[in-house]
Design a protein around this motif. Structure first.
Motif, PDB file in Angstrom:
ATOM      1  N   LEU A   4       2.191  10.172  -9.845  1.00 39.77           N
ATOM      2  CA  LEU A   4       1.327  10.365 -11.013  1.00 39.77           C
ATOM      3  C   LEU A   4       0.433  11.598 -10.857  1.00 39.77           C
ATOM      4  N   LYS A   5       0.028  11.857  -9.623  1.00 39.77           N
ATOM      5  CA  LYS A   5      -0.788  13.047  -9.386  1.00 39.77           C
ATOM      6  C   LYS A   5       0.002  14.326  -9.701  1.00 39.77           C
ATOM      7  N   LYS A   6       1.261  14.360  -9.269  1.00 36.22           N
ATOM      8  CA  LYS A   6       2.132  15.513  -9.567  1.00 36.22           C
ATOM      9  C   LYS A   6       2.388  15.619 -11.061  1.00 36.22           C
ATOM     10  N   GLN A   7       2.622  14.457 -11.707  1.00 32.44           N
ATOM     11  CA  GLN A   7       2.874  14.457 -13.146  1.00 32.44           C
ATOM     12  C   GLN A   7       1.662  14.974 -13.907  1.00 32.44           C
ATOM     13  N   GLN A   8       0.469  14.563 -13.439  1.00 30.49           N
ATOM     14  CA  GLN A   8      -0.761  15.043 -14.090  1.00 30.49           C
ATOM     15  C   GLN A   8      -0.871  16.566 -13.982  1.00 30.49           C
ATOM     16  N   LYS A   9      -0.504  17.103 -12.840  1.00 31.37           N
ATOM     17  CA  LYS A   9      -0.566  18.561 -12.636  1.00 31.37           C
ATOM     18  C   LYS A   9       0.401  19.282 -13.572  1.00 31.37           C
ATOM     19  N   ARG A  10       1.611  18.747 -13.748  1.00 28.72           N
ATOM     20  CA  ARG A  10       2.609  19.373 -14.637  1.00 28.72           C
ATOM     21  C   ARG A  10       2.140  19.325 -16.085  1.00 28.72           C
ATOM     22  N   LEU A  11       1.625  18.166 -16.505  1.00 31.75           N
ATOM     23  CA  LEU A  11       1.189  18.023 -17.904  1.00 31.75           C
ATOM     24  C   LEU A  11       0.015  18.936 -18.211  1.00 31.75           C
ATOM     25  N   ARG A  12      -0.872  19.134 -17.222  1.00 34.36           N
ATOM     26  CA  ARG A  12      -2.001  20.042 -17.451  1.00 34.36           C
ATOM     27  C   ARG A  12      -1.482  21.466 -17.730  1.00 34.36           C
ATOM     28  N   ALA A  13      -0.449  21.851 -16.994  1.00 35.28           N
ATOM     29  CA  ALA A  13       0.127  23.179 -17.220  1.00 35.28           C
ATOM     30  C   ALA A  13       0.778  23.266 -18.596  1.00 35.28           C
ATOM     31  N   PHE A  51       0.833  -1.204   0.000  1.00 33.47           N
ATOM     32  CA  PHE A  51       0.000   0.000   0.000  1.00 33.47           C
ATOM     33  C   PHE A  51       0.865   1.251   0.000  1.00 33.47           C
ATOM     34  N   ARG A  52       1.910   1.253   0.823  1.00 32.38           N
ATOM     35  CA  ARG A  52       2.797   2.417   0.865  1.00 32.38           C
ATOM     36  C   ARG A  52       3.506   2.624  -0.475  1.00 32.38           C
ATOM     37  N   GLN A  53       3.919   1.495  -1.075  1.00 33.74           N
ATOM     38  CA  GLN A  53       4.594   1.588  -2.380  1.00 33.74           C
ATOM     39  C   GLN A  53       3.647   2.151  -3.438  1.00 33.74           C
ATOM     40  N   GLN A  54       2.408   1.650  -3.432  1.00 31.69           N
ATOM     41  CA  GLN A  54       1.439   2.131  -4.415  1.00 31.69           C
ATOM     42  C   GLN A  54       1.051   3.583  -4.155  1.00 31.69           C
ATOM     43  N   LYS A  55       1.079   3.976  -2.893  1.00 38.65           N
ATOM     44  CA  LYS A  55       0.756   5.357  -2.533  1.00 38.65           C
ATOM     45  C   LYS A  55       1.821   6.310  -3.094  1.00 38.65           C
ATOM     46  N   ILE A  56       3.076   5.888  -3.036  1.00 34.28           N
ATOM     47  CA  ILE A  56       4.171   6.710  -3.607  1.00 34.28           C
ATOM     48  C   ILE A  56       3.980   6.865  -5.110  1.00 34.28           C
ATOM     49  N   ASN A  57       3.602   5.756  -5.765  1.00 35.06           N
ATOM     50  CA  ASN A  57       3.385   5.806  -7.224  1.00 35.06           C
ATOM     51  C   ASN A  57       2.210   6.712  -7.565  1.00 35.06           C
ATOM     52  N   ALA A  58       1.120   6.621  -6.753  1.00 36.41           N
ATOM     53  CA  ALA A  58      -0.056   7.467  -7.019  1.00 36.41           C
ATOM     54  C   ALA A  58       0.272   8.939  -6.795  1.00 36.41           C
ATOM     55  N   ASP A  59       1.055   9.235  -5.783  1.00 36.08           N
ATOM     56  CA  ASP A  59       1.445  10.635  -5.526  1.00 36.08           C
ATOM     57  C   ASP A  59       2.284  11.182  -6.682  1.00 36.08           C
TER      58      ASP A  59
END
Length: 366
Positions: free
Chosen positions: A118-127, A108-116
């Protein structure tokens, strides 16, 4: 001559003294034989006829507690142990479950790091899209990966909760307060799902179960009090409930009496008096007049010559402090209510209280 007269007088005095002592002795013996008793009169009243049926005292709460999973039994309570609701009864070895939980938490912790990430990457790509600096497809792919990562996080959280539940169930707990009646397995044994571990009973809630004929059903009512005979005791016990359907093979249905207020023990055999006909006129005797023995029940009547007479009776329905009986007892008969335990048939008695008059009553029993 004078000597003879003197001797005669002495002999007369001795004889009179001996006679007086003999009379005193006879009177003392007569008083010892004559028993002091208290009496009340039998009466006539309308009551519902009853039938005596065998019954058994049982624990109302009686359960064989089983395990919900497989495992090695590491601890179990002994017979006679008292528990409250929610107290542990037994424990299984749950070390493998602890390891599985630790593994899922790491995932769960490992997947949480991956989700975090991807969330940051999504924010950068939107910009970047807003500035026309990247392709739309790249943003969509990142957004898809983020959704998948979030779903994986949810699945891992559910799996961790399932393992936590399994760890919780490794400790078998009491569903109600009571005592351990039987221990069905031993510490160290490997048990499987559904295997009974202990028998738990509540000794404070007792029922008397009776297999009654179907003819009794129309005359039963909730909380209706019936008589129960146990050894030399006659108890008044309320009806708690009964089965709404009978057994087609035995033509009987189950009746349960609430015996929790009495000091009885589960497994005892008793007999109970249940109503089976409409109300009829019957002879009632005071409850204290009944003398119960294992093989017979009788009363002691006092005849016109103050002699005790033993009369065998069959007990019917109880109404307060009175009980209907069948036997050679009639309304107005003087029955011993105190001092009759050791009376012999035909023994002389003395009544130590005024007679209590009881007339004919036409009160239907409820």
């Amino acid at each position: 001559m004078e000597i003879k007269m003197s001797l005669l007088k002495r002999m007369t005095v001795v004889s009179l003294t001996s006679f007086s002592l003999a009379l005193l002795s006879i009177n003392a013996i007569a008083q010892e034989v004559t028993q002091m008793v208290s009496v009340e009169q039998a009466k006539q009243q309308h009551v519902t006829p009853t039938v005596w049926l065998p019954g058994n005292v049982v624990n109302r709460s009686n359960a064989r507690i089983s395990t919900e999973q497989n495992g090695r039994l590491t601890w179990i309570l002994d017979v006679g142990a008292k528990v409250n609701k929610g107290d542990p009864l037994a424990k299984l070895d749950a070390r493998h479950l602890d390891l599985q939980l630790a593994e899922k938490q790491a995932q769960f912790r490992q997947q949480k790091i991956n989700a975090d990430y991807l969330k940051k990457q999504q924010k950068r790509l939107r910009a970047l899209i807003d500035n026309n600096s990247t392709a739309r497809a790249e943003f969509d792919r990142t957004e898809k990966d983020l959704h998948i990562a979030n779903e994986a996080l949810g699945a891992l959280e559910i799996q961790a909760k399932q393992i936590e539940l399994a760890i919780e169930k490794a400790t078998i707990k009491a569903p109600f307060a009571g005592k351990i009646n039987r221990r069905l397995v031993q510490q160290g044994e490997y048990v499987t799902m559904g295997m009974p571990l202990v028998q738990l009973v509540d000794p404070n809630t007792l029922d008397i179960t009776i297999a009654a004929p179907l003819s009794v059903a129309p005359y039963l009512s909730a909380n209706n009090e019936v008589l129960v005979k146990f050894k030399d005791k006659l108890l008044t016990v309320p009806v708690r409930t009964w089965s709404p359907a009978g057994d087609s093979s035995s033509r009987t249905f189950e009746v349960k009496l609430n015996a929790s207020q009495y000091d009885l023990f589960s497994g005892l055999a008793v007999t109970a008096s249940l109503p089976n006909e409409k109300a009829v006129s019957a002879t009632l005797v005071p409850r204290d007049a009944l003398i119960l023995r294992e093989k017979e029940t009788y009363v002691i009547a006092v005849d016109t010559e103050s002699n005790a007479r033993k009369i065998r009776v069959s007990v019917g329905r109880g109404i307060g402090e009175w009980v209907s009986v069948e036997g050679k007892v009639s309304a107005g008969d003087k029955l011993v209510v105190r001092g009759g335990e050791r009376l012999e048939d035909g023994q002389k008695v003395r009544i130590n209280q005024p007679e209590v008059k009881q007339g004919v009553e036409n009160i239907a029993a409820n």
